[in-house]
Design a protein around this motif. Structure first.
Motif, PDB file in Angstrom:
ATOM      1  N   SER A  37      39.604  -0.119 -22.477  1.00 33.83           N
ATOM      2  CA  SER A  37      39.873  -0.219 -23.914  1.00 33.83           C
ATOM      3  C   SER A  37      41.021   0.690 -24.348  1.00 33.83           C
ATOM      4  CB  SER A  37      38.625   0.126 -24.718  1.00 33.83           C
ATOM      5  OG  SER A  37      38.329   1.496 -24.599  1.00 33.83           O
ATOM      6  N   GLU A  38      41.652   0.271 -25.405  1.00 37.97           N
ATOM      7  CA  GLU A  38      42.669   1.067 -26.085  1.00 37.97           C
ATOM      8  C   GLU A  38      41.936   1.955 -27.103  1.00 37.97           C
ATOM      9  OE1 GLU A  38      46.057   0.942 -25.637  1.00 37.97           O
ATOM     10  OE2 GLU A  38      45.616  -0.330 -23.900  1.00 37.97           O
ATOM     11  N   PRO A  39      42.591   2.954 -27.625  1.00 39.52           N
ATOM     12  CA  PRO A  39      41.951   3.753 -28.675  1.00 39.52           C
ATOM     13  C   PRO A  39      41.552   2.874 -29.862  1.00 39.52           C
ATOM     14  CG  PRO A  39      43.976   4.800 -27.932  1.00 39.52           C
ATOM     15  CD  PRO A  39      43.926   3.440 -27.298  1.00 39.52           C
ATOM     16  N   VAL A  40      40.421   3.172 -30.431  1.00 36.49           N
ATOM     17  CA  VAL A  40      39.927   2.400 -31.575  1.00 36.49           C
ATOM     18  C   VAL A  40      40.662   2.858 -32.824  1.00 36.49           C
ATOM     19  CG1 VAL A  40      37.913   1.900 -32.999  1.00 36.49           C
ATOM     20  CG2 VAL A  40      37.676   2.091 -30.517  1.00 36.49           C
ATOM     21  N   ARG A  41      41.200   1.919 -33.541  1.00 34.81           N
ATOM     22  CA  ARG A  41      41.910   2.205 -34.785  1.00 34.81           C
ATOM     23  C   ARG A  41      41.217   1.441 -35.905  1.00 34.81           C
ATOM     24  NH1 ARG A  41      45.495   5.139 -32.552  1.00 34.81           N
ATOM     25  NH2 ARG A  41      46.957   4.528 -30.960  1.00 34.81           N
ATOM     26  N   ILE A  42      40.359   2.155 -36.614  1.00 37.40           N
ATOM     27  CA  ILE A  42      39.577   1.551 -37.689  1.00 37.40           C
ATOM     28  C   ILE A  42      40.490   1.262 -38.880  1.00 37.40           C
ATOM     29  CG2 ILE A  42      37.630   1.854 -39.268  1.00 37.40           C
ATOM     30  CD1 ILE A  42      36.879   1.664 -36.274  1.00 37.40           C
ATOM     31  N   ILE A  43      40.337   0.085 -39.436  1.00 38.88           N
ATOM     32  CA  ILE A  43      41.083  -0.330 -40.622  1.00 38.88           C
ATOM     33  C   ILE A  43      40.072  -0.532 -41.744  1.00 38.88           C
ATOM     34  CG2 ILE A  43      42.532  -2.125 -41.633  1.00 38.88           C
ATOM     35  CD1 ILE A  43      43.311  -2.814 -38.674  1.00 38.88           C
ATOM     36  N   LEU A  44      40.175   0.279 -42.774  1.00 41.73           N
ATOM     37  CA  LEU A  44      39.276   0.116 -43.916  1.00 41.73           C
ATOM     38  C   LEU A  44      39.979  -0.673 -45.016  1.00 41.73           C
ATOM     39  CD1 LEU A  44      37.574   3.603 -44.220  1.00 41.73           C
ATOM     40  CD2 LEU A  44      36.625   1.490 -43.302  1.00 41.73           C
ATOM     41  N   PRO A  45      39.350  -1.741 -45.484  1.00 40.90           N
ATOM     42  CA  PRO A  45      39.939  -2.519 -46.574  1.00 40.90           C
ATOM     43  C   PRO A  45      39.703  -1.797 -47.911  1.00 40.90           C
ATOM     44  CG  PRO A  45      37.874  -3.507 -45.897  1.00 40.90           C
ATOM     45  CD  PRO A  45      38.134  -2.345 -44.970  1.00 40.90           C
ATOM     46  N   THR A  46      40.452  -0.741 -48.139  1.00 42.57           N
ATOM     47  CA  THR A  46      40.197   0.138 -49.291  1.00 42.57           C
ATOM     48  C   THR A  46      40.325  -0.581 -50.627  1.00 42.57           C
ATOM     49  OG1 THR A  46      42.467   0.934 -49.159  1.00 42.57           O
ATOM     50  CG2 THR A  46      40.772   2.279 -48.088  1.00 42.57           C
ATOM     51  N   ASP A  47      41.239  -1.523 -50.746  1.00 35.86           N
ATOM     52  CA  ASP A  47      41.352  -2.264 -52.011  1.00 35.86           C
ATOM     53  C   ASP A  47      40.078  -3.058 -52.288  1.00 35.86           C
ATOM     54  OD1 ASP A  47      43.874  -1.300 -52.548  1.00 35.86           O
ATOM     55  OD2 ASP A  47      44.894  -3.046 -51.684  1.00 35.86           O
ATOM     56  N   ASN A  48      39.556  -3.703 -51.278  1.00 31.92           N
ATOM     57  CA  ASN A  48      38.315  -4.466 -51.446  1.00 31.92           C
ATOM     58  C   ASN A  48      37.137  -3.547 -51.755  1.00 31.92           C
ATOM     59  OD1 ASN A  48      39.715  -6.797 -50.937  1.00 31.92           O
ATOM     60  ND2 ASN A  48      39.057  -6.951 -48.815  1.00 31.92           N
ATOM     61  N   ILE A  49      37.082  -2.399 -51.113  1.00 35.51           N
ATOM     62  CA  ILE A  49      36.010  -1.438 -51.370  1.00 35.51           C
ATOM     63  C   ILE A  49      36.093  -0.939 -52.808  1.00 35.51           C
ATOM     64  CG2 ILE A  49      35.129   0.867 -50.796  1.00 35.51           C
ATOM     65  CD1 ILE A  49      36.045   0.241 -47.875  1.00 35.51           C
ATOM     66  N   ARG A  50      37.280  -0.633 -53.262  1.00 38.90           N
ATOM     67  CA  ARG A  50      37.475  -0.163 -54.633  1.00 38.90           C
ATOM     68  C   ARG A  50      37.033  -1.230 -55.639  1.00 38.90           C
ATOM     69  NH1 ARG A  50      42.534   0.646 -54.307  1.00 38.90           N
ATOM     70  NH2 ARG A  50      42.304   2.613 -53.196  1.00 38.90           N
ATOM     71  N   LYS A  51      37.409  -2.478 -55.406  1.00 34.05           N
ATOM     72  CA  LYS A  51      36.993  -3.573 -56.301  1.00 34.05           C
ATOM     73  C   LYS A  51      35.475  -3.712 -56.327  1.00 34.05           C
ATOM     74  CE  LYS A  51      41.184  -6.265 -55.682  1.00 34.05           C
ATOM     75  NZ  LYS A  51      41.754  -7.473 -55.067  1.00 34.05           N
ATOM     76  N   TRP A  52      34.852  -3.591 -55.178  1.00 30.71           N
ATOM     77  CA  TRP A  52      33.405  -3.700 -55.094  1.00 30.71           C
ATOM     78  C   TRP A  52      32.741  -2.571 -55.887  1.00 30.71           C
ATOM     79  CZ3 TRP A  52      29.639  -0.507 -52.937  1.00 30.71           C
ATOM     80  CH2 TRP A  52      28.376  -1.078 -52.805  1.00 30.71           C
ATOM     81  N   GLU A  53      33.257  -1.348 -55.751  1.00 26.77           N
ATOM     82  CA  GLU A  53      32.698  -0.200 -56.475  1.00 26.77           C
ATOM     83  C   GLU A  53      32.855  -0.343 -57.986  1.00 26.77           C
ATOM     84  OE1 GLU A  53      34.877   3.003 -54.648  1.00 26.77           O
ATOM     85  OE2 GLU A  53      33.179   3.520 -53.366  1.00 26.77           O
ATOM     86  N   GLU A  54      33.982  -0.889 -58.418  1.00 29.67           N
ATOM     87  CA  GLU A  54      34.264  -1.001 -59.851  1.00 29.67           C
ATOM     88  C   GLU A  54      33.247  -1.853 -60.590  1.00 29.67           C
ATOM     89  OE1 GLU A  54      38.308  -2.299 -60.231  1.00 29.67           O
ATOM     90  OE2 GLU A  54      39.097  -0.334 -59.621  1.00 29.67           O
ATOM     91  N   GLN A  55      32.634  -2.795 -59.930  1.00 26.42           N
ATOM     92  CA  GLN A  55      31.658  -3.640 -60.600  1.00 26.42           C
ATOM     93  C   GLN A  55      30.424  -2.854 -61.047  1.00 26.42           C
ATOM     94  OE1 GLN A  55      29.960  -6.728 -58.111  1.00 26.42           O
ATOM     95  NE2 GLN A  55      29.853  -5.330 -56.363  1.00 26.42           N
ATOM     96  N   PHE A  56      30.214  -1.690 -60.490  1.00 26.85           N
ATOM     97  CA  PHE A  56      29.038  -0.887 -60.823  1.00 26.85           C
ATOM     98  C   PHE A  56      29.337   0.253 -61.815  1.00 26.85           C
ATOM     99  CE2 PHE A  56      28.381  -2.496 -56.486  1.00 26.85           C
ATOM    100  CZ  PHE A  56      27.266  -3.299 -56.729  1.00 26.85           C
ATOM    101  N   ARG A  57      30.580   0.478 -62.127  1.00 27.93           N
ATOM    102  CA  ARG A  57      30.963   1.589 -63.009  1.00 27.93           C
ATOM    103  C   ARG A  57      30.310   1.484 -64.391  1.00 27.93           C
ATOM    104  NH1 ARG A  57      34.929   4.764 -60.504  1.00 27.93           N
ATOM    105  NH2 ARG A  57      36.007   3.596 -58.911  1.00 27.93           N
ATOM    106  N   SER A  58      30.224   0.301 -64.930  1.00 28.40           N
ATOM    107  CA  SER A  58      29.626   0.144 -66.256  1.00 28.40           C
ATOM    108  C   SER A  58      28.123   0.446 -66.232  1.00 28.40           C
ATOM    109  CB  SER A  58      29.866  -1.265 -66.792  1.00 28.40           C
ATOM    110  OG  SER A  58      29.205  -2.210 -65.982  1.00 28.40           O
ATOM    111  N   LEU A  59      27.488   0.317 -65.101  1.00 31.79           N
ATOM    112  CA  LEU A  59      26.050   0.611 -64.982  1.00 31.79           C
ATOM    113  C   LEU A  59      25.769   2.104 -64.996  1.00 31.79           C
ATOM    114  CD1 LEU A  59      25.099  -1.966 -62.223  1.00 31.79           C
ATOM    115  CD2 LEU A  59      24.826  -2.214 -64.697  1.00 31.79           C
ATOM    116  N   ALA A  60      26.757   2.901 -64.594  1.00 28.64           N
ATOM    117  CA  ALA A  60      26.570   4.351 -64.503  1.00 28.64           C
ATOM    118  C   ALA A  60      26.658   5.013 -65.875  1.00 28.64           C
ATOM    119  CB  ALA A  60      27.622   4.950 -63.573  1.00 28.64           C
TER     120      ALA A  60
END
Length: 61
Positions: A37-60
Motif C-alpha cells: 500500500s501507499e500512504p493513506v491520504r484521507i480526504i474530508l469533504p469539508t464543504d459537505n460536512i459544513r452544509k450538514w452541520e448547518e441544518q442543525f444550527r437553528s435547533l441549538a
C-alpha cells in the motif's frame, strides 16, 4: 483499514479515500494492502460536512 460488511463503508471510502477491504476476501486483501500500500491520504469533504452541520444550527438556539 476498514472491513466492509455492507455498502456503507464502501460509500464512505469513495468520498474519503479510506482503505476498505471486503470481508469475503479479507486475508488476501489485507495481506496485499500491508505489503504494497501507499500512504493513506484521507480526504474530508469539508464543504459537505459544513452544509450538514448547518441544518442543525437553528435547533441549538
Amino acid at each position: 483499514m476498514i472491513v466492509s460488511v455492507d455498502n456503507r463503508a464502501s460509500d464512505i471510502a469513495r468520498d474519503t479515500n479510506l482503505p476498505v477491504m471486503p470481508r469475503e476476501d479479507l486475508q488476501s486483501s489485507m495481506q496485499s494492502w500491508i505489503n504494497h500500500s501507499e500512504p493513506v491520504r484521507i480526504i474530508l469533504p469539508t464543504d459537505n460536512i459544513r452544509k450538514w452541520e448547518e441544518q442543525f444550527r437553528s435547533l441549538a438556539n
